[in-house]
Motif scaffolding. Sequence first.
Motif, mmCIF file in Angstrom:
data_model
loop_
_atom_site.group_PDB
_atom_site.id
_atom_site.type_symbol
_atom_site.label_atom_id
_atom_site.label_comp_id
_atom_site.label_asym_id
_atom_site.label_seq_id
_atom_site.Cartn_x
_atom_site.Cartn_y
_atom_site.Cartn_z
ATOM 1 N N MET A 1 0.813 -1.215 0.000
ATOM 2 C CA MET A 1 0.000 0.000 0.000
ATOM 3 C C MET A 1 0.851 1.273 0.000
ATOM 4 O O MET A 1 0.353 2.366 -0.223
ATOM 5 C CB MET A 1 -0.918 0.021 1.234
ATOM 6 N N LEU A 2 2.117 1.120 0.273
ATOM 7 C CA LEU A 2 3.011 2.283 0.309
ATOM 8 C C LEU A 2 3.497 2.614 -1.094
ATOM 9 O O LEU A 2 4.683 2.588 -1.400
ATOM 10 C CB LEU A 2 4.181 2.012 1.262
ATOM 11 N N GLY A 3 2.547 2.948 -1.951
ATOM 12 C CA GLY A 3 2.788 3.165 -3.366
ATOM 13 C C GLY A 3 1.652 2.522 -4.142
ATOM 14 O O GLY A 3 0.591 2.220 -3.593
ATOM 15 N N ASP A 97 1.310 -8.684 7.134
ATOM 16 C CA ASP A 97 1.363 -8.912 5.688
ATOM 17 C C ASP A 97 1.068 -7.649 4.881
ATOM 18 O O ASP A 97 1.082 -7.694 3.648
ATOM 19 C CB ASP A 97 0.357 -10.012 5.295
ATOM 20 N N ILE A 98 0.769 -6.531 5.557
ATOM 21 C CA ILE A 98 0.479 -5.260 4.888
ATOM 22 C C ILE A 98 1.622 -4.301 5.185
ATOM 23 O O ILE A 98 1.947 -4.046 6.346
ATOM 24 C CB ILE A 98 -0.859 -4.683 5.369
ATOM 25 N N ASP A 99 2.258 -3.772 4.144
ATOM 26 C CA ASP A 99 3.468 -2.968 4.352
ATOM 27 C C ASP A 99 3.225 -1.741 5.221
ATOM 28 O O ASP A 99 4.074 -1.368 6.045
ATOM 29 C CB ASP A 99 4.098 -2.567 3.015
ATOM 30 N N ALA A 100 2.053 -1.105 5.086
ATOM 31 C CA ALA A 100 1.767 0.073 5.906
ATOM 32 C C ALA A 100 1.716 -0.297 7.386
ATOM 33 O O ALA A 100 2.221 0.439 8.245
ATOM 34 C CB ALA A 100 0.448 0.706 5.474
ATOM 35 N N ALA A 101 1.110 -1.434 7.693
ATOM 36 C CA ALA A 101 1.044 -1.879 9.089
ATOM 37 C C ALA A 101 2.426 -2.252 9.612
ATOM 38 O O ALA A 101 2.743 -2.008 10.786
ATOM 39 C CB ALA A 101 0.086 -3.066 9.206
ATOM 40 N N ARG A 102 3.261 -2.835 8.748
ATOM 41 C CA ARG A 102 4.637 -3.175 9.180
ATOM 42 C C ARG A 102 5.429 -1.922 9.512
ATOM 43 O O ARG A 102 6.215 -1.898 10.459
ATOM 44 C CB ARG A 102 5.352 -3.975 8.091
ATOM 45 N N LEU A 103 5.233 -0.866 8.715
ATOM 46 C CA LEU A 103 5.934 0.385 8.989
ATOM 47 C C LEU A 103 5.509 0.947 10.345
ATOM 48 O O LEU A 103 6.348 1.371 11.148
ATOM 49 C CB LEU A 103 5.641 1.395 7.882
ATOM 50 N N LEU A 133 19.463 -1.542 19.809
ATOM 51 C CA LEU A 133 19.464 -0.460 18.825
ATOM 52 C C LEU A 133 19.742 -0.983 17.422
ATOM 53 O O LEU A 133 19.128 -0.543 16.448
ATOM 54 C CB LEU A 133 20.511 0.594 19.206
ATOM 55 N N ALA A 134 20.653 -1.931 17.325
ATOM 56 C CA ALA A 134 20.960 -2.518 16.014
ATOM 57 C C ALA A 134 19.743 -3.238 15.449
ATOM 58 O O ALA A 134 19.435 -3.132 14.250
ATOM 59 C CB ALA A 134 22.143 -3.473 16.134
ATOM 60 N N ALA A 135 19.024 -3.970 16.309
ATOM 61 C CA ALA A 135 17.823 -4.677 15.856
ATOM 62 C C ALA A 135 16.739 -3.685 15.429
ATOM 63 O O ALA A 135 16.049 -3.896 14.424
ATOM 64 C CB ALA A 135 17.302 -5.585 16.972
ATOM 65 N N ALA A 136 16.599 -2.597 16.177
ATOM 66 C CA ALA A 136 15.607 -1.577 15.817
ATOM 67 C C ALA A 136 15.954 -0.931 14.481
ATOM 68 O O ALA A 136 15.076 -0.677 13.649
ATOM 69 C CB ALA A 136 15.528 -0.520 16.917
ATOM 70 N N ALA A 137 17.231 -0.656 14.263
ATOM 71 C CA ALA A 137 17.663 -0.060 12.997
ATOM 72 C C ALA A 137 17.362 -0.989 11.827
ATOM 73 O O ALA A 137 16.889 -0.545 10.770
ATOM 74 C CB ALA A 137 19.156 0.255 13.049
ATOM 75 N N GLU A 138 17.618 -2.272 12.005
ATOM 76 C CA GLU A 138 17.347 -3.236 10.923
ATOM 77 C C GLU A 138 15.857 -3.300 10.618
ATOM 78 O O GLU A 138 15.441 -3.361 9.450
ATOM 79 C CB GLU A 138 17.869 -4.613 11.345
ATOM 80 N N LEU A 139 15.035 -3.263 11.678
ATOM 81 C CA LEU A 139 13.578 -3.299 11.503
ATOM 82 C C LEU A 139 13.096 -2.076 10.732
ATOM 83 O O LEU A 139 12.270 -2.172 9.808
ATOM 84 C CB LEU A 139 12.909 -3.361 12.878
ATOM 85 N N LEU A 140 13.628 -0.909 11.075
ATOM 86 C CA LEU A 140 13.232 0.321 10.389
ATOM 87 C C LEU A 140 13.702 0.324 8.942
ATOM 88 O O LEU A 140 12.966 0.752 8.039
ATOM 89 C CB LEU A 140 13.799 1.527 11.130
ATOM 90 N N ASP A 141 14.921 -0.140 8.705
ATOM 91 C CA ASP A 141 15.434 -0.184 7.327
ATOM 92 C C ASP A 141 14.537 -1.039 6.443
ATOM 93 O O ASP A 141 14.201 -0.666 5.314
ATOM 94 C CB ASP A 141 16.862 -0.736 7.314
ATOM 95 N N GLU A 142 14.146 -2.188 6.963
ATOM 96 C CA GLU A 142 13.296 -3.102 6.185
ATOM 97 C C GLU A 142 11.942 -2.466 5.900
ATOM 98 O O GLU A 142 11.409 -2.554 4.780
ATOM 99 C CB GLU A 142 13.108 -4.410 6.955
ATOM 100 N N ALA A 143 11.361 -1.803 6.902
ATOM 101 C CA ALA A 143 10.047 -1.183 6.715
ATOM 102 C C ALA A 143 10.130 -0.002 5.752
ATOM 103 O O ALA A 143 9.241 0.188 4.910
ATOM 104 C CB ALA A 143 9.493 -0.731 8.064
ATOM 105 N N LEU A 144 11.181 0.790 5.843
ATOM 106 C CA LEU A 144 11.319 1.966 4.972
ATOM 107 C C LEU A 144 11.582 1.578 3.529
ATOM 108 O O LEU A 144 11.220 2.312 2.600
ATOM 109 C CB LEU A 144 12.434 2.873 5.492
ATOM 110 N N GLU A 145 12.214 0.440 3.314
ATOM 111 C CA GLU A 145 12.470 -0.012 1.937
ATOM 112 C C GLU A 145 11.180 -0.285 1.181
ATOM 113 O O GLU A 145 11.153 -0.248 -0.060
ATOM 114 C CB GLU A 145 13.326 -1.277 1.961
ATOM 115 N N ALA A 146 10.100 -0.546 1.913
ATOM 116 C CA ALA A 146 8.823 -0.841 1.258
ATOM 117 C C ALA A 146 8.129 0.418 0.742
ATOM 118 O O ALA A 146 7.141 0.331 0.014
ATOM 119 C CB ALA A 146 7.897 -1.578 2.231
#
Length: 414
Positions: A1-3, A97-103, A133-146
């Motif tokens: 949905m992010l696009g 399973d919905i990118d907006a909810a994952r973000l 902090l490293a785990a949080a950064a990885e989670l955010l990177d994955e969500a922002l890539e969507a």
Amino acid sequence: MLGPVEVEVDGRPLDLGAPKPRRLLAVLALHRGRPVSPETIAEALWGDEPPASHAVTIQGYVSGLRKILEPERAPRGASTVIQTSALGYALRLPLDDIDAARLEAAVRSAGATARTDRDRPWLLAGSPDPADLAAAAELLDEALEAWRGEPYADLVDDPVIAVERSRLHEVRTAAVEIRELIRMQRGDAAAAARRLEAEAAGQPHRERLWLLYAAALVRAERQVDALAALRRLRDALRDELGVDASPAVGALETAILQQRVAPGAAAEPTPALRVAVVDDHPMFRMGMTGLLGSLDGLELVGAAGESATARKLVSRGVDVVLMDLDLAGESGIELTRELMREHPDLKVLVMTMHEDDDHVAGALHAGAAGYLLKSAEADDVLRAIRGVARGELIIGSAVAGAARSRLAGPGDPR
């Protein structure tokens, strides 16, 4: 949905066919598992002039989507993805399973790990574990890539879609802010400054973003540039919005001049403001609660669509109530008056579509500490919440003239 709408199964994209079935799927995703009536779907697909046979046409689109999404389902077997009820159609998918909810989930999780001081948002509060902090950064990177562009790009503009798009842009910005704060904490301030510069350029009034940008510049040994950035923020707020920068801007300027913006510096957190939302429009409630849940320094107590639930929420201890003036036939002004009588320390910030003199004056005379239109930017809402909590009278620029002309006179619409 992010696009534009895309569906992947096991990493393989599915062909959803023509634009209208794609738009229908976007409408169902927007409502996050809640049933959507055929009339609401028809309005999203055809606007004010749906075909006479729109119910049958929608049924055909749903049937086609079910075949695409569940190719192994038996011909007359019950669908587990798009379900039908007396209320309409509902998309039944895990929110993950919905990118907006994952973000949104990534922002909530990372925000809990990388907490900041409410008054000094360029500093991490406490001493978070580096692994967390490293785990949080990885989670955010994955969500922002969507993020692939304008959210729900397949849907035409209307007030509900506009609110949801604005909310998701706010969630994305919050994700970037947390991600770059973590990047600074982990020692790469120069990279954080580059990323925050691009974000700040497009949001000249968002204080937290500019505070983080300035802090990153300082940590990258660019103090002069940091002070210049804060001056640009002050100028933009004063010249374009007619408001002063918050005390946090002055605090950061002082810290820069005193060389107290150090990598890894942490602050003890100040208590979060407890906030409740009272609004009878489900989509606005969903959007506003999502926004408030993504902001540092705020604790969302709950949301109510009518006065009885609102009274219960406030009785649990609330600092600020965001109050609509139309509550399914009830008066938000009367509810404000009642709540202020029973809870004198409560602050009520009106958020409404009404910008006429009578509503502004009536709300203020009932005890409201602030008045914003629902079209206000997210940063203005946050600034207003904090302002009324400090005892300030906050009036949105769109209704400032009405407030000035009527504050001294009677005004009490019901």
